[in-house]
Every structure is written in structure tokens, then in C-alpha cells.
Design a protein around this motif. Sequence first.
Motif, PDB file in Angstrom:
ATOM      1  N   GLY A 274      -1.418   6.044  -1.445  1.00 55.19           N
ATOM      2  CA  GLY A 274      -0.416   5.336  -0.651  1.00 55.19           C
ATOM      3  C   GLY A 274      -0.386   5.913   0.752  1.00 55.19           C
ATOM      4  N   ALA A 275       0.115   5.159   1.656  1.00 55.75           N
ATOM      5  CA  ALA A 275       0.142   5.602   3.040  1.00 55.75           C
ATOM      6  C   ALA A 275       1.286   4.930   3.764  1.00 55.75           C
ATOM      7  CB  ALA A 275      -1.183   5.265   3.719  1.00 55.75           C
ATOM      8  N   ARG A 276       1.673   5.525   4.859  1.00 56.94           N
ATOM      9  CA  ARG A 276       2.683   4.914   5.729  1.00 56.94           C
ATOM     10  C   ARG A 276       1.923   3.971   6.656  1.00 56.94           C
ATOM     11  NH1 ARG A 276       7.949   5.812   7.515  1.00 56.94           N
ATOM     12  NH2 ARG A 276       8.307   5.537   9.740  1.00 56.94           N
TER      13      ARG A 276
ATOM     14  N   LEU B 272       0.819  -1.217   0.000  1.00 54.58           N
ATOM     15  CA  LEU B 272       0.000   0.000   0.000  1.00 54.58           C
ATOM     16  C   LEU B 272       0.849   1.262   0.000  1.00 54.58           C
ATOM     17  CD1 LEU B 272      -2.863  -0.970   2.486  1.00 54.58           C
ATOM     18  CD2 LEU B 272      -2.880  -1.066  -0.017  1.00 54.58           C
ATOM     19  N   GLY B 273       2.056   1.176   0.579  1.00 56.77           N
ATOM     20  CA  GLY B 273       2.911   2.351   0.649  1.00 56.77           C
ATOM     21  C   GLY B 273       3.665   2.640  -0.635  1.00 56.77           C
TER      22      GLY B 273
ATOM     23  N   PRO C  97      10.217   7.645  -6.815  1.00 59.65           N
ATOM     24  CA  PRO C  97       9.191   7.632  -5.770  1.00 59.65           C
ATOM     25  C   PRO C  97       9.858   7.511  -4.406  1.00 59.65           C
ATOM     26  CG  PRO C  97       8.655   6.077  -7.524  1.00 59.65           C
ATOM     27  CD  PRO C  97      10.071   6.514  -7.737  1.00 59.65           C
ATOM     28  N   VAL C  98       9.524   8.416  -3.500  1.00 59.90           N
ATOM     29  CA  VAL C  98      10.175   8.400  -2.193  1.00 59.90           C
ATOM     30  C   VAL C  98       9.172   8.466  -1.055  1.00 59.90           C
ATOM     31  CG1 VAL C  98      12.423   9.353  -2.838  1.00 59.90           C
ATOM     32  CG2 VAL C  98      10.542  10.911  -2.358  1.00 59.90           C
ATOM     33  N   GLY C  99       9.494   7.716  -0.010  1.00 63.08           N
ATOM     34  CA  GLY C  99       8.770   7.835   1.247  1.00 63.08           C
ATOM     35  C   GLY C  99       9.598   8.688   2.183  1.00 63.08           C
TER      36      GLY C  99
ATOM     37  N   MET D   5       5.015  -0.737   9.836  1.00 66.56           N
ATOM     38  CA  MET D   5       4.848  -2.174   9.635  1.00 66.56           C
ATOM     39  C   MET D   5       6.107  -2.740   8.987  1.00 66.56           C
ATOM     40  SD  MET D   5       1.913  -4.315   7.503  1.00 66.56           S
ATOM     41  CE  MET D   5       0.558  -3.990   8.630  1.00 66.56           C
ATOM     42  N   SER D   6       6.636  -3.817   9.580  1.00 65.34           N
ATOM     43  CA  SER D   6       7.890  -4.390   9.086  1.00 65.34           C
ATOM     44  C   SER D   6       7.905  -5.888   9.306  1.00 65.34           C
ATOM     45  CB  SER D   6       9.079  -3.752   9.805  1.00 65.34           C
ATOM     46  OG  SER D   6      10.281  -4.437   9.514  1.00 65.34           O
TER      47      SER D   6
END
Length: 342
Positions: free
Chosen positions: A193-195, A32-33, A155-157, A206-207
Motif C-alpha cells: 500500500g502507499a500514500r 491502493l492505499g 489498519p491505519v494511514g 489524491m482525493s
Amino acid sequence: MENTVNTTPETKKKRVLSMIQPTGMFTLGNYLGALKNFVALQNDYECVYALADLHAITVRQNPAEFRKNTLSAYAMMLALGIDPEKSIFFIQSQVPEHAQLAWVLSCYTQFGELSRMTQFKDKSAKHADNVNAGLFTYPSLMAADILLYNADYVPVGADQKQHLELCRNIAERFNGLYSPTFVVPDGLIPKTGARIMSLQDPTKKMSKSDENTAGFITMLDTPAEIMKKFKRAVTDSEARVYYGENKAGINNLMGIYSCITGKSYDEIEKEFEGRGYGDFKTAVGEAVVKELEPIQARYNELIKDKAYLEKCYSEAAPRAEAIARRTLQKVMKKVGYLPVAH
């Protein structure tokens, strides 16, 4: 003079570059991210995607498991909708120019710049028994990954912004010394998208490295596992579905539900007005199960077809290398290396 945009079909699409490590099955947070957006980007950009297996060995890997994970990750990316005809989707270690350019760029990256990287500090603390040079120079390799392909966008978070900024600094430094050589990339913030946070500790991302397996959903979790994890998700005692302060658990579930259904937070609040958290958790779990069902079915087909997977990545590597080689040759010439005699 005013700039005009050519809207004819011949207009060249901007190039996007993105890579992800193949260390274990992707999580719902990865999907989703970032990964869901990878698929959407193919419609508007020329996309270059890769599995970053060179980056992966900064942490010790079991060789047999590493090979299995890489193949599995490749199959999952195809199952998600990465189109090997439309995009270049390769495995990083199969294009040697990445390692070659990384060395050159490491000589144009300052020690102080690398030592300030927050991800290096975090990973050094987490893997204190193996703080290796590769972990330290990781951002130089990441810069090489991007600059080899003259990517316009990456694309970056939030956790990658510092690395992209360093990549831009390296490119500008090299361009300033040797005349324009690299395209200086911009970050691309996904429209959707979301964190996604842990279901058990919504203050943490989430990991799959979470010791509590109830905190994350993998792309291959069964419907029963998914429903169980969502029903056990941490919330609060208010029992009212709305987005707000001190509601990290519910905010996280709303983010997941919004990403999958396309509903706004206001719409979600209205949908669950007067209903408890039990109903909401069930609805989120069911939405995730429905979203992952066709992806899992496609993955299960692909992972059995090793010949097709090998064909895809074997054909992608030369396509990627053709672009990478041109960039590397230009860099080698400008630095002053003698050309290879043919």
C-alpha cells in the motif's frame, strides 16, 4: 515462563475492524492505499468491515445521491473481493449500537482532546459554513466503531493515527474506571500500500474532492480516461525514471506502478533506463487499466443485482449487531444504567 503460540487450527484469529465512508466513488488512492489490503487481510484475520454512513453526514448530503452512493460503494467493495461469507461487511447506520456507544464514550472524552484533532481543524476550515457538533465528536463515534467489536487491530494511514491514539486513550480510561471492558486496539500498518498523491499536484493526497478532475482516478474511470490522466500527470524536466528528492510526480507514479506490479523501485528504474517519461506514463496507465478491468466488470454485474446487494447487507447487519449488543450491554451495566426489563 516462556509464552508459546498455539498453531493448531483451533487458534482464534485476531479481529480487524475497518470502515470507509460511502461518499462518491472510491479513487485509485483509496484502492491502493487501503482497500486492496482489506481483501488480503481476510486470509489472516477475522475481518469486520463497514460503510461509515453515520460519519458521512458531518458534511451535508443530498439524500437520493447519498443512498445511491452507499449502494454503489457496497457493490464496489464486493467487486474488490470482500467476501460476505468470510467477513462481516455491514452498513454502519443499520447497527444502532454505534450511535448509542458513541454517546456514552463522548462523556468519557475530554473537550481538549477533541479540540486538538488536526482533522477537525482541517475540515472546519474546508466546511466553514457547517462546523457542526458531529464533526467535533467524530472521533468519539470512531472510537465506538472500533471498541464495539473488540478489534485487536485497525489498519491505519498517517491521517488516522491521531484518532486511533484517542480511541486507545478512551478505552484505557474506561477500563481504568470500571475494570477491563474494552480491548485496546493496535494500529495495523499494511504490508503493501502507499500514500497515493494527486496526478496534478503530487504534494497533495489524491482525493475525489479535488477541483481538478485530472488529479484523481476513480475506480470506474474508462481506459481512455485513465490513459489521458496519466499522460497529463505532472512530472519534472529531468526525463529520467528514478526515485529521489524533488521528484514528487515521478515518485508518485513509481509508487502506483510498484503497488500494482509488485516490482521494487530498483526494478522499475532498470526497466525504464534510457527511456523517457512518455513510455513510463503509458506503462503506468496500462497497468492501472489492466488492474481495474476485472473489478469494473464485476461491479457492473453487482450494481444491476439490487436484490443480491440487499441480501448481503441485510444479513450482515444482524451479525454485526450480535457482537455490538454484547459490548454495549456490558458498558451500560458498568456505567450504572438499569437493564431493560424483558
